[in-house]
Motif scaffolding. Structure first.
Motif, PDB file in Angstrom:
ATOM      1  N   MET A   1       0.640  -1.195   0.004  1.00 33.12           N
ATOM      2  CA  MET A   1       0.200  -0.072   0.018  1.00 33.12           C
ATOM      3  C   MET A   1       0.785   1.068   0.061  1.00 33.12           C
ATOM      4  O   MET A   1       0.454   2.172  -0.829  1.00 33.12           O
ATOM      5  CB  MET A   1      -0.808  -0.028   1.362  1.00 33.12           C
ATOM      6  CG  MET A   1      -1.802  -0.967   1.196  1.00 33.12           C
ATOM      7  SD  MET A   1      -3.125  -0.882  -0.196  1.00 33.12           S
ATOM      8  CE  MET A   1      -3.856   0.848   0.161  1.00 33.12           C
ATOM      9  N   MET A   2       2.033   1.039   0.708  1.00 31.45           N
ATOM     10  CA  MET A   2       2.801   2.332   0.770  1.00 31.45           C
ATOM     11  C   MET A   2       3.699   2.586  -0.640  1.00 31.45           C
ATOM     12  O   MET A   2       3.698   3.865  -0.882  1.00 31.45           O
ATOM     13  CB  MET A   2       4.021   2.155   1.840  1.00 31.45           C
ATOM     14  CG  MET A   2       4.702   3.271   1.722  1.00 31.45           C
ATOM     15  SD  MET A   2       4.067   4.716   2.583  1.00 31.45           S
ATOM     16  CE  MET A   2       3.804   4.322   4.222  1.00 31.45           C
ATOM     17  N   SER A   3       3.618   1.533  -1.224  1.00 31.64           N
ATOM     18  CA  SER A   3       4.327   1.699  -2.853  1.00 31.64           C
ATOM     19  C   SER A   3       3.050   2.144  -3.753  1.00 31.64           C
ATOM     20  O   SER A   3       3.613   3.099  -4.556  1.00 31.64           O
ATOM     21  CB  SER A   3       4.689   0.477  -3.207  1.00 31.64           C
ATOM     22  OG  SER A   3       5.263   0.540  -4.453  1.00 31.64           O
ATOM     23  N   LEU A   4       2.006   1.926  -3.585  1.00 36.15           N
ATOM     24  CA  LEU A   4       1.053   2.447  -4.362  1.00 36.15           C
ATOM     25  C   LEU A   4       0.658   3.946  -3.983  1.00 36.15           C
ATOM     26  O   LEU A   4       0.347   4.730  -4.979  1.00 36.15           O
ATOM     27  CB  LEU A   4      -0.456   1.768  -4.131  1.00 36.15           C
ATOM     28  CG  LEU A   4      -0.422   0.145  -4.802  1.00 36.15           C
ATOM     29  CD1 LEU A   4      -1.499  -0.688  -4.344  1.00 36.15           C
ATOM     30  CD2 LEU A   4      -0.371   0.137  -6.263  1.00 36.15           C
ATOM     31  N   ALA A   6       2.834   5.980  -2.856  1.00 34.47           N
ATOM     32  CA  ALA A   6       4.010   6.856  -3.384  1.00 34.47           C
ATOM     33  C   ALA A   6       3.899   6.832  -4.999  1.00 34.47           C
ATOM     34  O   ALA A   6       4.176   8.036  -5.561  1.00 34.47           O
ATOM     35  CB  ALA A   6       5.294   6.006  -3.053  1.00 34.47           C
ATOM     36  N   VAL A   7       3.440   5.991  -5.828  1.00 34.20           N
ATOM     37  CA  VAL A   7       3.082   6.098  -7.142  1.00 34.20           C
ATOM     38  C   VAL A   7       2.003   6.996  -7.125  1.00 34.20           C
ATOM     39  O   VAL A   7       2.109   7.896  -8.275  1.00 34.20           O
ATOM     40  CB  VAL A   7       2.811   4.756  -7.520  1.00 34.20           C
ATOM     41  CG1 VAL A   7       2.050   4.857  -9.200  1.00 34.20           C
ATOM     42  CG2 VAL A   7       3.990   3.643  -7.733  1.00 34.20           C
ATOM     43  N   LEU A   8       1.154   7.159  -6.557  1.00 30.01           N
ATOM     44  CA  LEU A   8      -0.105   8.184  -6.673  1.00 30.01           C
ATOM     45  C   LEU A   8       0.580   9.671  -6.473  1.00 30.01           C
ATOM     46  O   LEU A   8       0.207  10.437  -7.172  1.00 30.01           O
ATOM     47  CB  LEU A   8      -1.174   7.846  -5.778  1.00 30.01           C
ATOM     48  CG  LEU A   8      -2.558   8.595  -5.594  1.00 30.01           C
ATOM     49  CD1 LEU A   8      -3.195   8.657  -7.158  1.00 30.01           C
ATOM     50  CD2 LEU A   8      -3.503   8.515  -4.601  1.00 30.01           C
ATOM     51  N   GLY A 257       1.628  10.861 -16.137  1.00 26.03           N
ATOM     52  CA  GLY A 257       2.205  10.953 -14.791  1.00 26.03           C
ATOM     53  C   GLY A 257       2.091   9.818 -14.105  1.00 26.03           C
ATOM     54  O   GLY A 257       3.030   9.366 -13.640  1.00 26.03           O
ATOM     55  N   LEU A 258       0.787   9.367 -13.893  1.00 24.91           N
ATOM     56  CA  LEU A 258       0.888   7.859 -13.176  1.00 24.91           C
ATOM     57  C   LEU A 258       1.553   6.758 -13.809  1.00 24.91           C
ATOM     58  O   LEU A 258       2.046   5.845 -13.169  1.00 24.91           O
ATOM     59  CB  LEU A 258      -0.630   7.567 -13.147  1.00 24.91           C
ATOM     60  CG  LEU A 258      -1.627   8.572 -12.230  1.00 24.91           C
ATOM     61  CD1 LEU A 258      -2.908   8.254 -12.131  1.00 24.91           C
ATOM     62  CD2 LEU A 258      -1.138   8.700 -10.671  1.00 24.91           C
ATOM     63  N   SER A 259       1.432   6.805 -15.135  1.00 22.89           N
ATOM     64  CA  SER A 259       2.161   5.556 -15.993  1.00 22.89           C
ATOM     65  C   SER A 259       3.437   5.799 -15.661  1.00 22.89           C
ATOM     66  O   SER A 259       4.241   4.685 -15.513  1.00 22.89           O
ATOM     67  CB  SER A 259       1.743   5.648 -17.400  1.00 22.89           C
ATOM     68  OG  SER A 259       0.520   5.509 -17.433  1.00 22.89           O
ATOM     69  N   ARG A 260       3.936   7.147 -15.730  1.00 20.56           N
ATOM     70  CA  ARG A 260       5.807   7.115 -15.572  1.00 20.56           C
ATOM     71  C   ARG A 260       5.937   6.985 -14.051  1.00 20.56           C
ATOM     72  O   ARG A 260       7.087   6.115 -13.898  1.00 20.56           O
ATOM     73  CB  ARG A 260       5.989   8.666 -16.048  1.00 20.56           C
ATOM     74  CG  ARG A 260       7.407   8.787 -15.684  1.00 20.56           C
ATOM     75  CD  ARG A 260       7.734  10.093 -15.802  1.00 20.56           C
ATOM     76  NE  ARG A 260       9.072  10.531 -15.503  1.00 20.56           N
ATOM     77  CZ  ARG A 260       9.642  10.939 -14.522  1.00 20.56           C
ATOM     78  NH1 ARG A 260       8.623  10.903 -13.173  1.00 20.56           N
ATOM     79  NH2 ARG A 260      10.837  11.278 -14.134  1.00 20.56           N
ATOM     80  N   ALA A 261       5.064   7.179 -13.092  1.00 22.95           N
ATOM     81  CA  ALA A 261       5.588   7.089 -11.846  1.00 22.95           C
ATOM     82  C   ALA A 261       5.328   5.592 -11.578  1.00 22.95           C
ATOM     83  O   ALA A 261       6.417   5.176 -10.826  1.00 22.95           O
ATOM     84  CB  ALA A 261       4.495   7.746 -10.705  1.00 22.95           C
TER      85      ALA A 261
END
Length: 299
Positions: A1-4, A6-8, A257-261
């Motif tokens: 969840m933390m990784s998701l 961070a991506v967001l 932005g989301l795809s690149r992250a």
């Protein structure tokens, strides 16, 4: 969840920057049908102007910090106003009605001229204006340390996007502009001063470009060639969302932005390709972009 999460966060911050860069490009194309290759140079002019003036202000300790932020925004808007008027009145107004491919060639030549002009004015050494970025500090979001300056960029992009949409959809001048977009000849026949509208829109697009550069300057190193790099990303966002669509530019920036992250966090080897992969997938389904209008061809 933390990784998701961070991506967001990372994707939203990157998307807000992309939208700031692409907004001026899509406004100019939406009204004037000019694929402005020189937009990246407007971005670079704003960055150089802000970096030089803000760096001078903070390094000399002239006044309070908040004045430095106002100086950063003000110098970008003034630079965009001056450059936009000079280019539109001195060059582009003689080219209206020409083929769109010719306009691409002209604006590309303008890009090369402006790149060399900036080297003559500011030289080839990098400029740093980190003070506005550092002064705002960081905040903790669900265990992640996030720069307050980056969060401010997200807020500015939201306000800017909403303001442009309201201006185009809810004001008299915006309705006149939409009439010009849909049918330029009929708008002229109804008494609309299309040339004046073109000047207004081009100057607005130029100011949006220089503003994006000024807001980005504190977070990066301002170097020659930065305008060439950013114009490719701006074109990708505009093409994904649909040429000339403000809401399309916002959605396109968010997708990119989301795809690149996600690529940076989970598959960094694909970071350079993910933007063009998203663009290819969208165009395969909707060649006119997500919010682009299907135009009838004149035979």
């Amino acid at each position: 969840m933390m990784s998701l999460f961070a991506v967001l966060i990372d994707g939203t911050i990157y998307a807000s920057w992309l939208f700031l860069v692409a907004a001026g490009l899509t406004v100019i194309y939406g009204v004037m049908r000019i694929l402005n290759m020189a937009h990246g140079s407007f971005y670079a002019i704003g960055a150089y102007t802000a970096a030089s003036l803000v760096g001078w202000y903070f390094n000399n300790g002239i006044g309070p910090v908040w004045v430095g932020y106002l100086l950063m925004l003000g110098c970008a808007l003034v630079a965009g106003l001056i450059v936009g008027l000079i280019i539109e009145r001195g060059l582009l107004r003689f080219m209206y009605g020409r083929d769109e491919v010719l306009m691409v060639i002209i604006t590309y030549a303008l890009l090369l001229i402006l790149e060399d002009t900036m080297k003559m004015i500011w030289g080839v050494n990098p400029y740093f204006a980190y003070q506005p970025y550092a002064e705002m500090g960081r905040s903790a979001l669900a265990g992640l340390k996030v720069s307050n300056y980056d969060l401010m960029l997200v807020g500015i992009s939201l306000v800017l996007g909403l303001g442009l949409w309201l201006w185009l959809e809810r004001t008299h001048q915006g309705k006149v502009l939409r009439a010009v977009i849909h049918d330029r000849e009929v708008a002229m026949a109804m008494g609309v001063n299309v040339r004046r509208m073109f000047t207004l829109v081009f100057v607005l697009g130029t100011m949006l470009g220089t503003l994006a550069g000024a807001l980005t300057a504190p977070a990066i190193s301002v170097v020659p060639g930065m305008g060439v790099e950013v114009i490719v990303l701006a074109f990708a966002v505009v093409v994904i969302g649909g040429m000339g669509s403000i809401e399309g530019a916002a959605v396109g920036a968010l997708l990119v932005g989301l795809s690149r992250a996600a690529a940076v966090h989970y598959a960094p080897e694909f970071e350079l390709f993910v933007i063009y992969g998203v663009m290819a997938l969208v165009l395969a389904v909707r060649p006119q972009g997500l919010f682009g209008r299907v135009l009838a061809r004149k035979i």
